[in-house]
Design a protein around this motif. Sequence first.
Motif, short mmCIF file in Angstrom:
data_model
loop_
_atom_site.label_atom_id
_atom_site.label_comp_id
_atom_site.label_asym_id
_atom_site.label_seq_id
_atom_site.Cartn_x
_atom_site.Cartn_y
_atom_site.Cartn_z
N LYS A 1 -1.21 -0.42 1.21
CA LYS A 1 -1.14 0.07 -0.45
C LYS A 1 -2.37 0.23 -0.80
CE LYS A 1 -0.59 -4.79 -2.04
NZ LYS A 1 -1.05 -5.39 -0.82
N ALA A 2 -2.55 1.25 -2.02
CA ALA A 2 -3.96 1.36 -2.39
C ALA A 2 -3.76 2.01 -3.70
CB ALA A 2 -4.92 2.06 -1.53
N LYS A 3 -4.95 1.77 -4.56
CA LYS A 3 -4.92 2.55 -6.01
C LYS A 3 -5.52 3.82 -5.60
CE LYS A 3 -4.91 -1.16 -9.19
NZ LYS A 3 -5.45 -1.82 -10.31
N MET A 4 -4.81 5.03 -6.17
CA MET A 4 -5.31 6.37 -5.81
C MET A 4 -5.67 6.96 -7.39
SD MET A 4 -3.31 7.69 -2.50
CE MET A 4 -3.41 6.57 -1.00
N LYS A 5 -6.38 7.97 -7.27
CA LYS A 5 -6.60 8.67 -8.58
C LYS A 5 -5.56 9.72 -8.69
CE LYS A 5 -11.78 8.32 -8.86
NZ LYS A 5 -13.06 9.13 -8.93
N ILE B 1 6.90 -4.01 -4.36
CA ILE B 1 7.78 -4.84 -3.29
C ILE B 1 6.63 -5.23 -2.13
CG2 ILE B 1 9.26 -4.69 -1.58
CD1 ILE B 1 10.86 -3.18 -3.61
N LEU B 2 5.61 -4.40 -1.91
CA LEU B 2 4.73 -4.74 -0.70
C LEU B 2 3.68 -5.55 -1.20
CD1 LEU B 2 3.75 -1.18 0.73
CD2 LEU B 2 5.64 -2.75 1.69
N LYS B 3 3.32 -5.40 -2.48
CA LYS B 3 2.38 -6.58 -3.04
C LYS B 3 2.92 -7.86 -3.08
CE LYS B 3 -0.60 -7.00 -7.10
NZ LYS B 3 -0.97 -6.60 -8.56
N ASN B 4 4.11 -8.00 -3.79
CA ASN B 4 4.53 -9.25 -3.60
C ASN B 4 5.26 -9.61 -1.94
OD1 ASN B 4 4.59 -9.10 -6.65
ND2 ASN B 4 6.63 -8.49 -6.78
N ARG B 5 5.69 -8.87 -1.30
CA ARG B 5 5.81 -9.42 0.07
C ARG B 5 4.70 -9.95 0.86
NH1 ARG B 5 8.26 -4.67 3.98
NH2 ARG B 5 5.97 -4.40 4.40
N LEU C 1 -0.80 2.80 -8.14
CA LEU C 1 -0.85 2.02 -6.80
C LEU C 1 0.38 2.69 -6.04
CD1 LEU C 1 -1.58 -0.64 -5.38
CD2 LEU C 1 0.54 -1.64 -6.21
N VAL C 2 -0.43 3.06 -4.87
CA VAL C 2 0.61 3.88 -3.91
C VAL C 2 0.76 3.28 -2.65
CG1 VAL C 2 0.67 6.15 -2.59
CG2 VAL C 2 -0.39 6.12 -4.93
N ALA C 3 2.06 3.32 -2.19
CA ALA C 3 2.32 2.48 -0.91
C ALA C 3 2.39 3.58 0.21
CB ALA C 3 3.76 2.24 -0.72
N PHE C 4 1.83 3.37 1.57
CA PHE C 4 1.79 4.26 2.54
C PHE C 4 2.01 3.42 3.81
CE2 PHE C 4 -2.34 3.56 1.06
CZ PHE C 4 -2.88 3.03 2.29
N GLY D 1 -5.31 12.54 0.87
CA GLY D 1 -6.15 12.47 1.92
C GLY D 1 -5.88 11.37 3.03
N GLN D 2 -5.04 10.24 2.27
CA GLN D 2 -4.53 9.24 3.19
C GLN D 2 -3.44 9.77 4.05
OE1 GLN D 2 -5.45 5.90 3.72
NE2 GLN D 2 -3.83 6.10 5.39
N ILE D 3 -3.44 9.45 5.16
CA ILE D 3 -2.42 10.00 6.27
C ILE D 3 -1.46 8.87 6.21
CG2 ILE D 3 -1.71 10.20 8.76
CD1 ILE D 3 -3.34 12.65 7.47
N PHE D 4 -0.09 9.62 6.22
CA PHE D 4 1.17 8.47 6.31
C PHE D 4 2.23 9.27 7.35
CE2 PHE D 4 2.29 11.08 2.69
CZ PHE D 4 3.38 11.34 2.93
N LEU D 5 2.88 8.45 8.26
CA LEU D 5 3.99 8.82 9.13
C LEU D 5 5.17 8.55 8.74
CD1 LEU D 5 1.90 7.12 12.15
CD2 LEU D 5 1.64 9.59 11.57
N ASN D 6 5.27 7.58 7.95
CA ASN D 6 6.98 7.09 7.69
C ASN D 6 7.03 7.61 6.13
OD1 ASN D 6 7.66 5.90 10.18
ND2 ASN D 6 6.37 4.19 9.49
N ASN D 7 6.43 7.14 5.38
CA ASN D 7 6.74 7.42 3.76
C ASN D 7 5.54 6.88 3.16
OD1 ASN D 7 6.91 4.35 2.79
ND2 ASN D 7 8.56 4.52 4.70
N ALA D 8 5.41 7.72 1.91
CA ALA D 8 4.50 6.99 0.92
C ALA D 8 5.63 7.08 -0.40
CB ALA D 8 3.51 8.09 0.87
N SER D 9 5.03 6.08 -1.54
CA SER D 9 5.74 5.97 -2.46
C SER D 9 4.84 5.53 -3.68
CB SER D 9 7.15 5.13 -2.10
OG SER D 9 6.56 3.75 -1.73
#
Length: 298
Positions: A273-277, A141-145, A266-269, A126-134
């Motif tokens: 980033k957010a934790k998702m079920k 990487i995002l968390k450390n960045r 943990l999902v990046a979008f 349900g979380q929208i993304f425009l470029n990518n999700a991973s």
Amino acid sequence: MSKSICVITNPKSGTNSNDANAIDRVMAILGDQAQLIETDPESGFEGAVEKALEQGCATIVAAGGDGTIVGISSLLLDKDVTMGVLPLGTFNFFARGLGIPEDPEEAARALLHGEPKKISVGSVNGQIFLNNASLGVYPVILKNREATYKHWGRSRIVAHISMLKTFLQFDRVLKIRIMSEGVEKTIETPLVFVARSSYQLDMFNLEGEDAIKEDNFAVFTAVSQGRYTMLKNVWRLVRRTMKQGRDFDLYKVQELDIDTGRKEELVAFDGEKAKMKTPLEFRMHTDALRILVPKEGA
């Protein structure tokens, strides 16, 4: 008197301009037809968008990085309003993919002379993304960045150094079950990258642009062969020499479910980033967002 353009800005968003008056210069170009709305900690993007809609704005402009843009766009899906973009982030992948200038003043002029276009967007749980999700190494990487940004400030070179450091330390391999269009497959991989931006693929000379043009996802899973291979693939990515089959596998699908065997992942979008079920559900929303883009040939 109501304004026809509402510019929403997130004070916490990163900026690609050292000039603190970038927004003021933008508003000067947009003129009396525009008003500025800043998000606040309590109501966030929802409050700002609601205020813009109450003002009767025909165009709602997201001023900020990809995180700000995706946050605002998710509230404008299937609404009778046009969205504009003023890129003020670190990478600005979404804006660059649409041909929108990264210079704030040039982007403002492009807004004034742009034309609306409907685009399709993706979502994960349900979380929208425009470029990518991973999932896998990239969310780490995002968390450390973010931690590195707090110490050294925001810049592309800092982001790249932080990424390299994460690859040197990362040692988790995901064992995932992929389900798509009645087909199920189990694989081991350090990274699943679900792309919706043909600009990013072209930038790294990756396949999959045809899938995106056909309103599908281009799903990349990295070949799991240890940390050394991951680092070698980073170098190949920089040199634009990645090869399907050797370095990654590619799936072109419109729907995708991923089960990691864990309750949450943990999902990046789009830089957030957010934790998702789990299982993670990736879905397409066709022609769901009307956005201003530069006129063809401009």
